[in-house]
Design an enzyme around this catalytic site. Structure first.
Site, short mmCIF file in Angstrom:
data_model
loop_
_atom_site.label_atom_id
_atom_site.label_comp_id
_atom_site.label_asym_id
_atom_site.label_seq_id
_atom_site.Cartn_x
_atom_site.Cartn_y
_atom_site.Cartn_z
N SER A 254 0.91 -1.25 0.07
CA SER A 254 0.00 -0.06 -0.05
C SER A 254 0.95 1.31 0.00
O SER A 254 2.06 1.13 -0.09
CB SER A 254 -0.95 -0.06 1.33
OG SER A 254 -0.05 0.30 2.24
N LYS A 255 0.19 2.43 0.06
CA LYS A 255 1.12 3.53 -0.01
C LYS A 255 2.08 3.61 1.03
O LYS A 255 3.15 4.21 0.92
CB LYS A 255 0.05 4.93 0.22
CG LYS A 255 -0.62 5.28 -0.98
CD LYS A 255 -0.67 6.97 -0.86
CE LYS A 255 -1.03 7.47 -2.21
NZ LYS A 255 -2.55 7.25 -2.67
N ARG A 256 1.74 3.08 2.29
CA ARG A 256 2.45 3.15 3.38
C ARG A 256 4.01 2.65 2.90
O ARG A 256 4.90 2.87 3.52
CB ARG A 256 2.05 2.24 4.42
CG ARG A 256 2.10 2.21 5.77
CD ARG A 256 1.46 1.85 6.62
NE ARG A 256 0.93 0.41 6.19
CZ ARG A 256 1.11 -0.85 6.30
NH1 ARG A 256 2.24 -1.12 7.14
NH2 ARG A 256 0.54 -1.91 5.97
N GLY A 258 5.22 3.14 0.26
CA GLY A 258 5.98 3.73 -0.89
C GLY A 258 5.21 3.46 -2.13
O GLY A 258 5.91 3.78 -3.25
#
Ligand code: GLU
Length: 490
Positions: A254-256, A258
């Site tokens: 996920s975005k977490r 990167g």
């Protein structure tokens, strides 16, 4: 494979294309290439509430950037056009009404509050049976009442009960579900648009898709699709569900972690060939050692039987390494062109454009070895093209030359630079080493100071090569500026 496969990538334009989406596109594309098949792009834009403006353009731009070209799809009208689901509503509506007329589907008049309530009640009493709407047994009176209220019904599919639905998945092997777990899901919404399930099944049939390779997150939808195929008396394609992509902590990428839009990777200075090489290894491998493949090789060796079931770990360090590897493999000419086209898309702040191609191609070999991304080039080479350098913060390094006055040492350097007949890397090194010796200075200290005078940095590309590229005039100017600066604080 005896017939030429037809495969598709079917994105919904509801967000930015991330690595997982593009992995699906890449695997389908490679499969088509490997077996002489056709790769189709179909835009699944039926959920009008979740559409994101510009998403389709970004998806197509990402694919184009990565060299994943399609045989049929947007802007390439093939025999199965149109390739946007919003332009194919007729097909879905006809099929939904056919199911309705055959008693395989029913009208549902519920509004969203009624549905939420009914679903809550259902969840309380049945954890292992799918949701069946109250409208399943709706009487004439109730229909009349809803119609008087001008409610426009959706159409729900009567999911089968009491059977086992079996999938022979190319990647996961045999998977089966009790049909009782299936909800009576909506196939046509009250706005006349189909849901994903109906549209996907009808289009895969209409477009003669032979294989559906998609992410594992779609596996729970597959029994619904198989039930629809059966009710519509259609033959399903062969399915293959691709493993999840996980972050280093083994949770879904996920975005977490990167994980951003593929176009962000373009902006971060990744080379498309390196990104393709990296993505193909997310769930597939040829053997346990080969890591580097170009697209042509990939299309000769890629196969679904080497796709794994278990999650693939996204390793950012590996991507950086791979990008650096691809950069090192480029010719100076290719790398120079790539940098210029990167700067055309993402103009640098410290370098004014257009930059002279032949000057840049002299600088490129000095930084090529250590580059990981194209984005790093600007900072690494900006001092080559700056008119004035900022020496502040280097006072200590200059004062460190305790054995001699720094300005005297730099003056002597200027004299040598003037005297050298051929201003080349070798003669500079020769003459300047002798000067350090004559002045009794350690080479480390002397060249450290000269590096600051020439580049205003304590770390830079190799000094003599840098001086040669800059040329005698600029080197002299920079040394003079450095002397002037030293005089301001001495
Ligand atoms: N439209 C779905 C998506 O956005 C496609 C799923 C499938 O390939 O069937 O991923």
């Amino acid at each position: 494979m005896n017939t030429n496969p037809r495969v598709r990538y079917a994105p919904s334009p509801t967000g930015q294309p991330h690595i997982g989406n593009i992995r699906t596109a890449l695997f389908n594309w490679l499969f088509a290439k490997r077996y002489g098949g056709t790769f189709i792009i179909r835009i699944e834009d039926t959920d009008q509430t979740r559409m994101v403006p510009g998403a389709t353009e970004n998806i197509l731009e990402s694919l184009e950037w990565l060299g994943i070209n399609w045989d049929e799809g947007p802007s390439i009208e093939g025999p199965y056009k149109p390739y946007f689901q919003s332009k194919r509503l007729n097909l879905y509506q006809k099929a939904a009404y056919k199911l309705l007329n055959e008693g395989k589907a029913y009208y549902c008049y519920c509004n969203s509050e009624e549905l939420t309530r009914a679903r809550e009640v259902h969840a309380k009493h049945h954890s292992d049976i799918g949701y069946r709407d109250n409208c399943y047994n709706i009487g004439e009176d109730a229909i009349k009442r809803f119609e008087d209220q001008n409610r426009i019904p959706a159409i729900r599919f009567k999911s089968p009960t009491g059977t086992i639905i079996v999938l022979n998945d190319i990647v996961r092997g045999k998977v089966s579900w009790k049909s009782d777990i299936l909800d009576d899901f909506v196939i046509l919404k009250s706005d006349g648009f189909p849901t994903y399930h109906l549209a996907s099944v009808l289009d895969d049939t209409a477009m003669e898709i032979s294989h559906v390779f998609r992410a594992e997150e779609w596996l729970p939808s597959t029994p619904k699709h198989l039930a629809l195929y059966s009710s519509l008396e259609l033959d399903p394609p062969i399915f293959g569900h691709l493993p999840m992509i996980l972050g280093p902590d083994r949770s879904k990428l996920s975005k977490r972690h990167g994980a951003t839009s593929v176009l962000d990777y373009k902006e971060m200075g990744f080379i498309p060939q390196a990104l393709v090489n990296f993505i193909v290894l997310l769930g597939w491998s040829l053997d346990d050692k080969t890591e580097i493949f170009d697209s042509r090789q990939l299309s000769e060796v890629f196969s679904m039987d080497r796709v794994v079931k278990s999650g693939a770990i996204f390793n950012r360090e590996k991507l950086d390494w791979m990008n650096g590897y691809y950069i090192r493999q480029m010719s100076v000419e290719q790398l120079t062109d790539s940098i210029i086209s990167y700067w055309t898309d993402f103009p640098p702040e410290q370098i004014s454009m257009p930059i002279d191609h032949s000057f840049l191609s002299q600088i490129v070999p000095l930084v090529q070895e250590r580059l990981k991304t194209l984005a790093e080039v600007e900072d690494k080479i900006s001092f080559f093209v700056c008119d004035t350098l900022d020496y502040t913060s280097h006072e200590l390094a200059i004062e460190n030359i305790t054995e001699q006055e720094p300005t005297y040492v730099l003056q002597q350097t200027l004299t040598i630079i003037d005297q050298i007949s051929l201003f080349s890397r070798d003669s500079l090194e020769n003459k300047l080493r002798s000067l350090a010796e004559n002045l009794n200075l350690s080479p480390r200290k002397y060249f450290g100071m000269l590096r600051i005078a020439i580049t205003a940095r304590s770390v830079s590309p190799p000094l003599f090569e840098t001086m040669e590229v800059l040329g005698r005039g600029i080197c002299k100017d920079r040394i003079l500026s450095c002397i002037a600066w030293i005089e301001t604080f001495n």
